[in-house]
Design a protein around this motif. Structure first.
Motif, PDB file in Angstrom:
ATOM      1  N   ILE A 111      48.034  28.242  50.944  1.00 23.74           N
ATOM      2  CA  ILE A 111      47.289  28.273  52.205  1.00 23.74           C
ATOM      3  C   ILE A 111      45.952  27.547  52.029  1.00 23.74           C
ATOM      4  CG2 ILE A 111      48.309  30.477  52.945  1.00 23.74           C
ATOM      5  CD1 ILE A 111      45.555  31.785  52.237  1.00 23.74           C
ATOM      6  N   ASP A 112      45.380  27.145  53.170  1.00 29.29           N
ATOM      7  CA  ASP A 112      44.028  26.581  53.194  1.00 29.29           C
ATOM      8  C   ASP A 112      43.022  27.553  53.795  1.00 29.29           C
ATOM      9  OD1 ASP A 112      44.912  24.057  52.191  1.00 29.29           O
ATOM     10  OD2 ASP A 112      45.622  23.530  54.208  1.00 29.29           O
ATOM     11  N   GLU A 113      43.490  28.691  54.272  1.00 24.70           N
ATOM     12  CA  GLU A 113      42.650  29.636  55.003  1.00 24.70           C
ATOM     13  C   GLU A 113      41.905  30.566  54.047  1.00 24.70           C
ATOM     14  OE1 GLU A 113      46.076  28.480  57.713  1.00 24.70           O
ATOM     15  OE2 GLU A 113      45.784  28.972  55.592  1.00 24.70           O
ATOM     16  N   HIS A 114      41.006  30.001  53.238  1.00 23.76           N
ATOM     17  CA  HIS A 114      40.187  30.794  52.326  1.00 23.76           C
ATOM     18  C   HIS A 114      38.862  30.067  52.115  1.00 23.76           C
ATOM     19  CE1 HIS A 114      40.914  27.947  49.040  1.00 23.76           C
ATOM     20  NE2 HIS A 114      42.174  27.941  49.400  1.00 23.76           N
ATOM     21  N   PRO A 115      37.816  30.797  51.689  1.00 25.25           N
ATOM     22  CA  PRO A 115      36.512  30.157  51.495  1.00 25.25           C
ATOM     23  C   PRO A 115      36.462  29.376  50.176  1.00 25.25           C
ATOM     24  CG  PRO A 115      36.389  32.454  50.877  1.00 25.25           C
ATOM     25  CD  PRO A 115      37.771  32.243  51.436  1.00 25.25           C
ATOM     26  N   ARG A 116      35.448  28.516  50.044  1.00 22.82           N
ATOM     27  CA  ARG A 116      35.192  27.901  48.744  1.00 22.82           C
ATOM     28  C   ARG A 116      34.780  28.999  47.763  1.00 22.82           C
ATOM     29  NH1 ARG A 116      32.483  24.382  52.305  1.00 22.82           N
ATOM     30  NH2 ARG A 116      33.415  22.311  52.481  1.00 22.82           N
ATOM     31  N   PHE A 117      35.220  28.867  46.511  1.00 21.99           N
ATOM     32  CA  PHE A 117      34.957  29.917  45.534  1.00 21.99           C
ATOM     33  C   PHE A 117      34.828  29.325  44.139  1.00 21.99           C
ATOM     34  CE2 PHE A 117      39.495  29.271  45.435  1.00 21.99           C
ATOM     35  CZ  PHE A 117      39.855  29.461  44.112  1.00 21.99           C
ATOM     36  N   GLY A 118      34.323  30.121  43.223  1.00 19.17           N
ATOM     37  CA  GLY A 118      34.217  29.710  41.837  1.00 19.17           C
ATOM     38  C   GLY A 118      33.721  30.858  40.982  1.00 19.17           C
TER      39      GLY A 118
END
Length: 433
Positions: A111-118
């Protein structure tokens, strides 16, 4: 008679379990206490050994092993189910949900429905934000209870302060989680990550929604969507409301994203709940987190609206039966779980007795109340509170409109008449008076 062992069986959920259709055919047995499972730094190995000792000593059939709490309950269920031959999803699928960083790695595959993360390096002398992740953001441990050690930050000063607090407290849950990670064959992208890792994610905006469902024989079913409404200008929940008031096309998109993610995770024979943000201005959906169990917080809401609590799905999956819920067969058109909170420290006074609460529940129909603090307890001594407030009571209301739900909640708050003796200044948020 089927013997069902409930890990962390509590007084609040026992009446709901016993009132389910067909409950006379089940005998519910407590397995480990809430205190053993959630207070202090737990040892999963010790908990597992104690549970196995109790199960081995039981003189009867072990027909199901279930739980509706997060780690370590969520991981003990598949471990014990594998040993005693009961139905459960795999340990790996649970950890892929609970480990927030691993979960994001799996989500981005489908999916693309997620925030940027790290990841944030907690061992660095001067920790930095992950590349590409912008303020405002949330910092949170890979695993935590009830938003414990989760901080919203808007600049480097707040970032460093949050990192310092997470460093100090992350081992309470992260260290026991290592015991579980060591049991799994981890993919290359998880090499060296471990359980004491901090995740940074760009802050999401919009309406919060929870989606509940289950996977049975490989088929994903969504049985409900609920709105999650916060206190004004706060990240703390005011209430969960069922069913969601979002437009049907948005709910269908939530169903689609949930199905794709749960297939990727590999869950089977288990319930789940997924939290989302929906931004009406941009029409964007973003997945916040996946829980590898249904929400016991929502049990009464489904009972009020559908006629059966969502525990029904958990129990029937564990017994190998059809887990389907009825639809809108309850007495209410809508229902809510309210979080009565205090945003400063204090000592609880005039805490109502069980008899007082039962009187309020009789006087106000379709209401149930659980008070959290004990008489004389300092709020900051309560376990599993979020970083910004203290929960005073959980108030469940059913009715035919949102106005009726709110009116019942207001009546309950007034009837409880909780008061607080102020402590030293500088509690969480602004002090209530």
């Amino acid at each position: 008679m089927k013997n069902v062992f409930v890990i962390g069986l509590d007084e609040a959920n026992l009446p709901t379990l016993r009132n389910m259709p067909g409950a006379s055919e089940y005998r519910f047995h407590p397995l480990l206490t809430i205190e053993e499972l959630q207070v202090g730094e737990v040892s999963v190995a010790d908990l597992r050994a104690k549970a196995e000792k109790a199960l081995d000593a039981f003189d009867g059939s072990i027909d199901a092993i279930v739980g509706y709490w997060d780690f370590p309950v969520s991981t003990l269920v598949p471990l014990l189910s594998e040993r005693y031959g009961t139905h459960s999803t795999s340990l790996e699928s649970v950890v892929k949900c609970e480990h927030k960083y691993w979960s994001r790695l799996e989500q981005q595959k489908v999916i693309d429905e997620h925030p940027r993360f790290g990841r944030v390096d907690l061992t660095a002398d001067d920790p930095r934000t992950p590349e590409g992740v912008r303020f405002p953001m949330w910092l949170k441990p890979a695993l935590s209870y009830s938003s414990e050690l989760a901080f919203g930050v808007k600049d480097m000063e707040e970032f460093r302060a949050a990192v310092a607090e997470i460093r100090e407290g992350i081992s309470r849950v992260g260290r026991p989680f290592e015991y579980i990670l060591d049991m799994l064959e981890l993919p290359p992208e998880m090499d060296g990550v471990g359980g004491e890792v901090c995740l940074a994610e760009e802050a999401l905006t919009g309406i919060q929604i929870a989606v509940e469902g289950y996977v049975h024989r490989g088929e994903v079913t969504i049985y409900g969507a609920l709105d999650s409404i916060n206190y004004p200008d706060s990240s703390s929940f005011l209430r969960h409301q069922y069913p969601s008031t979002l437009p049907e096309p948005v709910v269908r998109r939530l169903h689609d994203v949930s199905e794709r993610v749960m297939r990727q995770i590999g869950t089977d024979d288990a319930t789940f709940s997924i939290e989302y943000f929906y931004d009406p201005g941009t029409d964007e959906i973003n997945l916040l987190e996946i829980n590898p169990r249904h929400s016991q917080s929502h049990a009464e809401l489904f009972e009020y609206v559908d006629g059966v609590p969502n525990h029904h799905c958990m129990l029937n999956l564990a017994l190998g039966n059809d887990p389907r819920l009825p639809d809108r067969a309850g007495p209410s058109r809508t229902a809510a779980k309210w979080y009565y909170r205090w945003f400063a420290d204090g000592v609880a006074r005039n805490v109502p007795t069980r008899e007082d609460i039962e009187r309020i529940e009789r006087e106000i129909p379709e209401v149930r109340i659980d008070v959290v603090p004990e008489e004389g307890q300092r709020l900051s001594d309560m376990e599993q509170q979020d970083s910004y407030s203290f929960e005073l009571a959980h108030i469940f209301t059913g009715g035919d409109s949102e106005e009726e739900l709110r009116e019942k909640y207001d009546r309950c708050v007034a009837a409880l008449n909780l008061t607080f003796e102020a402590t030293t200044p500088g509690g969480r948020g602004e002090k209530n008076t």
